[in-house]
Motif scaffolding. Structure first.
Motif, PDB file in Angstrom:
ATOM      1  N   PHE A 176       0.863  -1.179   0.000  1.00 12.80           N
ATOM      2  CA  PHE A 176       0.000   0.000   0.000  1.00 12.80           C
ATOM      3  C   PHE A 176       0.895   1.223   0.000  1.00 12.80           C
ATOM      4  O   PHE A 176       2.017   1.160   0.527  1.00 12.80           O
ATOM      5  CB  PHE A 176      -0.876   0.044   1.268  1.00 12.80           C
ATOM      6  CG  PHE A 176      -1.784  -1.135   1.438  1.00 12.80           C
ATOM      7  CD1 PHE A 176      -3.009  -1.179   0.793  1.00 12.80           C
ATOM      8  CD2 PHE A 176      -1.414  -2.206   2.240  1.00 12.80           C
ATOM      9  CE1 PHE A 176      -3.842  -2.275   0.952  1.00 12.80           C
ATOM     10  CE2 PHE A 176      -2.238  -3.301   2.403  1.00 12.80           C
ATOM     11  CZ  PHE A 176      -3.464  -3.339   1.756  1.00 12.80           C
ATOM     12  N   GLU A 200      -1.157   5.848   3.110  1.00 11.99           N
ATOM     13  CA  GLU A 200      -2.458   5.228   3.385  1.00 11.99           C
ATOM     14  C   GLU A 200      -2.440   4.295   4.608  1.00 11.99           C
ATOM     15  O   GLU A 200      -3.488   3.847   5.050  1.00 11.99           O
ATOM     16  CB  GLU A 200      -2.939   4.426   2.171  1.00 11.99           C
ATOM     17  CG  GLU A 200      -3.286   5.284   0.980  1.00 11.99           C
ATOM     18  CD  GLU A 200      -3.802   4.476  -0.196  1.00 11.99           C
ATOM     19  OE1 GLU A 200      -3.940   3.237  -0.074  1.00 11.99           O
ATOM     20  OE2 GLU A 200      -4.055   5.076  -1.246  1.00 11.99           O
ATOM     21  N   TYR A 201      -1.266   4.002   5.145  1.00  9.63           N
ATOM     22  CA  TYR A 201      -1.159   3.035   6.243  1.00  9.63           C
ATOM     23  C   TYR A 201      -2.112   3.360   7.398  1.00  9.63           C
ATOM     24  O   TYR A 201      -2.863   2.499   7.855  1.00  9.63           O
ATOM     25  CB  TYR A 201       0.262   2.975   6.811  1.00  9.63           C
ATOM     26  CG  TYR A 201       1.332   2.375   5.939  1.00  9.63           C
ATOM     27  CD1 TYR A 201       1.108   2.006   4.614  1.00  9.63           C
ATOM     28  CD2 TYR A 201       2.596   2.187   6.449  1.00  9.63           C
ATOM     29  CE1 TYR A 201       2.122   1.472   3.833  1.00  9.63           C
ATOM     30  CE2 TYR A 201       3.616   1.641   5.671  1.00  9.63           C
ATOM     31  CZ  TYR A 201       3.379   1.292   4.369  1.00  9.63           C
ATOM     32  OH  TYR A 201       4.382   0.762   3.614  1.00  9.63           O
ATOM     33  N   ILE A 203      -5.863   2.961   6.505  1.00 10.12           N
ATOM     34  CA  ILE A 203      -6.227   1.549   6.380  1.00 10.12           C
ATOM     35  C   ILE A 203      -6.360   0.913   7.764  1.00 10.12           C
ATOM     36  O   ILE A 203      -7.338   0.210   8.044  1.00 10.12           O
ATOM     37  CB  ILE A 203      -5.187   0.787   5.530  1.00 10.12           C
ATOM     38  CG1 ILE A 203      -5.261   1.260   4.074  1.00 10.12           C
ATOM     39  CG2 ILE A 203      -5.403  -0.724   5.624  1.00 10.12           C
ATOM     40  CD1 ILE A 203      -4.108   0.807   3.213  1.00 10.12           C
ATOM     41  N   CYS A 239     -11.555  -3.283   4.980  1.00 12.08           N
ATOM     42  CA  CYS A 239     -11.136  -2.141   4.172  1.00 12.08           C
ATOM     43  C   CYS A 239     -11.136  -2.597   2.717  1.00 12.08           C
ATOM     44  O   CYS A 239     -11.304  -3.788   2.434  1.00 12.08           O
ATOM     45  CB  CYS A 239      -9.741  -1.679   4.609  1.00 12.08           C
ATOM     46  SG  CYS A 239      -9.264  -0.059   3.965  1.00 12.08           S
ATOM     47  N   TYR A 240     -10.965  -1.652   1.805  1.00  9.16           N
ATOM     48  CA  TYR A 240     -10.950  -1.948   0.380  1.00  9.16           C
ATOM     49  C   TYR A 240      -9.696  -1.384  -0.260  1.00  9.16           C
ATOM     50  O   TYR A 240      -9.141  -0.386   0.203  1.00  9.16           O
ATOM     51  CB  TYR A 240     -12.160  -1.316  -0.312  1.00  9.16           C
ATOM     52  CG  TYR A 240     -13.472  -1.850   0.178  1.00  9.16           C
ATOM     53  CD1 TYR A 240     -14.019  -3.004  -0.376  1.00  9.16           C
ATOM     54  CD2 TYR A 240     -14.169  -1.220   1.195  1.00  9.16           C
ATOM     55  CE1 TYR A 240     -15.231  -3.504   0.067  1.00  9.16           C
ATOM     56  CE2 TYR A 240     -15.386  -1.711   1.649  1.00  9.16           C
ATOM     57  CZ  TYR A 240     -15.906  -2.854   1.079  1.00  9.16           C
ATOM     58  OH  TYR A 240     -17.100  -3.353   1.524  1.00  9.16           O
ATOM     59  N   THR A 241      -9.289  -2.024  -1.349  1.00  7.07           N
ATOM     60  CA  THR A 241      -8.184  -1.522  -2.153  1.00  7.07           C
ATOM     61  C   THR A 241      -8.508  -1.791  -3.613  1.00  7.07           C
ATOM     62  O   THR A 241      -9.282  -2.704  -3.928  1.00  7.07           O
ATOM     63  CB  THR A 241      -6.839  -2.168  -1.752  1.00  7.07           C
ATOM     64  OG1 THR A 241      -5.777  -1.535  -2.463  1.00  7.07           O
ATOM     65  CG2 THR A 241      -6.813  -3.654  -2.019  1.00  7.07           C
ATOM     66  N   THR A 242      -7.932  -1.017  -4.483  1.00  8.46           N
ATOM     67  CA  THR A 242      -8.099  -1.212  -5.919  1.00  8.46           C
ATOM     68  C   THR A 242      -6.752  -1.602  -6.493  1.00  8.46           C
ATOM     69  O   THR A 242      -5.737  -0.979  -6.173  1.00  8.46           O
ATOM     70  CB  THR A 242      -8.613   0.079  -6.590  1.00  8.46           C
ATOM     71  OG1 THR A 242      -9.860   0.440  -5.990  1.00  8.46           O
ATOM     72  CG2 THR A 242      -8.806  -0.126  -8.078  1.00  8.46           C
ATOM     73  N   ARG A 243      -6.743  -2.617  -7.330  1.00  8.79           N
ATOM     74  CA  ARG A 243      -5.499  -3.089  -7.937  1.00  8.79           C
ATOM     75  C   ARG A 243      -5.631  -3.075  -9.453  1.00  8.79           C
ATOM     76  O   ARG A 243      -6.650  -3.488 -10.005  1.00  8.79           O
ATOM     77  CB  ARG A 243      -5.153  -4.495  -7.453  1.00  8.79           C
ATOM     78  CG  ARG A 243      -4.950  -4.562  -5.948  1.00  8.79           C
ATOM     79  CD  ARG A 243      -3.809  -3.632  -5.535  1.00  8.79           C
ATOM     80  NE  ARG A 243      -3.826  -3.293  -4.142  1.00  8.79           N
ATOM     81  CZ  ARG A 243      -2.767  -3.380  -3.350  1.00  8.79           C
ATOM     82  NH1 ARG A 243      -1.612  -3.801  -3.811  1.00  8.79           N
ATOM     83  NH2 ARG A 243      -2.871  -3.006  -2.090  1.00  8.79           N
ATOM     84  N   TYR A 253      -4.026 -11.212  -5.876  1.00  5.93           N
ATOM     85  CA  TYR A 253      -4.571 -11.463  -4.543  1.00  5.93           C
ATOM     86  C   TYR A 253      -5.781 -12.386  -4.641  1.00  5.93           C
ATOM     87  O   TYR A 253      -6.711 -12.137  -5.395  1.00  5.93           O
ATOM     88  CB  TYR A 253      -4.883 -10.152  -3.839  1.00  5.93           C
ATOM     89  CG  TYR A 253      -3.625  -9.318  -3.717  1.00  5.93           C
ATOM     90  CD1 TYR A 253      -2.618  -9.682  -2.829  1.00  5.93           C
ATOM     91  CD2 TYR A 253      -3.413  -8.214  -4.531  1.00  5.93           C
ATOM     92  CE1 TYR A 253      -1.435  -8.956  -2.744  1.00  5.93           C
ATOM     93  CE2 TYR A 253      -2.231  -7.479  -4.439  1.00  5.93           C
ATOM     94  CZ  TYR A 253      -1.256  -7.856  -3.548  1.00  5.93           C
ATOM     95  OH  TYR A 253      -0.088  -7.145  -3.472  1.00  5.93           O
ATOM     96  N   GLU A 257      -8.001  10.078  -7.824  1.00  7.97           N
ATOM     97  CA  GLU A 257      -8.106   8.633  -7.645  1.00  7.97           C
ATOM     98  C   GLU A 257      -8.757   7.986  -8.870  1.00  7.97           C
ATOM     99  O   GLU A 257      -8.288   6.955  -9.357  1.00  7.97           O
ATOM    100  CB  GLU A 257      -8.918   8.300  -6.392  1.00  7.97           C
ATOM    101  CG  GLU A 257      -8.199   8.622  -5.101  1.00  7.97           C
ATOM    102  CD  GLU A 257      -9.085   8.530  -3.875  1.00  7.97           C
ATOM    103  OE1 GLU A 257      -8.536   8.286  -2.798  1.00  7.97           O
ATOM    104  OE2 GLU A 257     -10.325   8.704  -3.971  1.00  7.97           O
ATOM    105  N   ARG A 273     -11.841  -6.466  -1.128  1.00 11.11           N
ATOM    106  CA  ARG A 273     -12.216  -6.276   0.276  1.00 11.11           C
ATOM    107  C   ARG A 273     -11.313  -7.173   1.106  1.00 11.11           C
ATOM    108  O   ARG A 273     -11.148  -8.355   0.797  1.00 11.11           O
ATOM    109  CB  ARG A 273     -13.671  -6.660   0.494  1.00 11.11           C
ATOM    110  CG  ARG A 273     -14.157  -6.440   1.923  1.00 11.11           C
ATOM    111  CD  ARG A 273     -15.606  -6.896   2.028  1.00 11.11           C
ATOM    112  NE  ARG A 273     -16.213  -6.488   3.265  1.00 11.11           N
ATOM    113  CZ  ARG A 273     -16.252  -7.233   4.362  1.00 11.11           C
ATOM    114  NH1 ARG A 273     -15.713  -8.429   4.380  1.00 11.11           N
ATOM    115  NH2 ARG A 273     -16.848  -6.786   5.442  1.00 11.11           N
TER     116      ARG A 273
END
Length: 103
Positions: free
Chosen positions: A7, A11-12, A15, A25-29, A37, A75, A94
């Protein structure tokens, strides 16, 4: 031994707050991280927590992403640059804190 999940450093804290307050939490890859993942698998975060992948959804248009209206213009543009604009999908992931212990 766990594989790492990365990350941006800025953002640490955010998150960790989401994980502590909401439990997930969510992330976009995009681009090279699409497919990396796996649901049910655990990864180690840069700050030492073990994170479990709960769900992975694939999208082709940035406007289809959940919480699209909460994203900043930058973003949206960043995701679009590495997915929609070059004809590639992206993933909306997620994750939650795992009860597993790190080594």
């Amino acid at each position: 031994m766990y594989e790492k999940i990365s990350f941006p450093k800025h953002e640490y804290e955010s998150i960790q707050n989401y994980l502590n307050n909401l439990g997930h939490c969510y992330t976009t890859r995009v681009y090279k991280e699409v497919g990396k993942y796996i649901v049910g698998k655990s990864y180690i975060a840069p700050w030492g927590d073990i994170l479990k992948i709960d769900d992975v959804q694939t999208y082709w248009k940035v406007s289809d992403r959940p919480y699209y209206d909460e994203m900043t213009y930058n973003e949206k543009m960043e995701i679009r640059k590495y997915s929609e604009d070059i004809g590639l999908p992206y993933e909306f992931i997620r994750f939650s804190k795992s009860t597993e212990k790190s080594c």
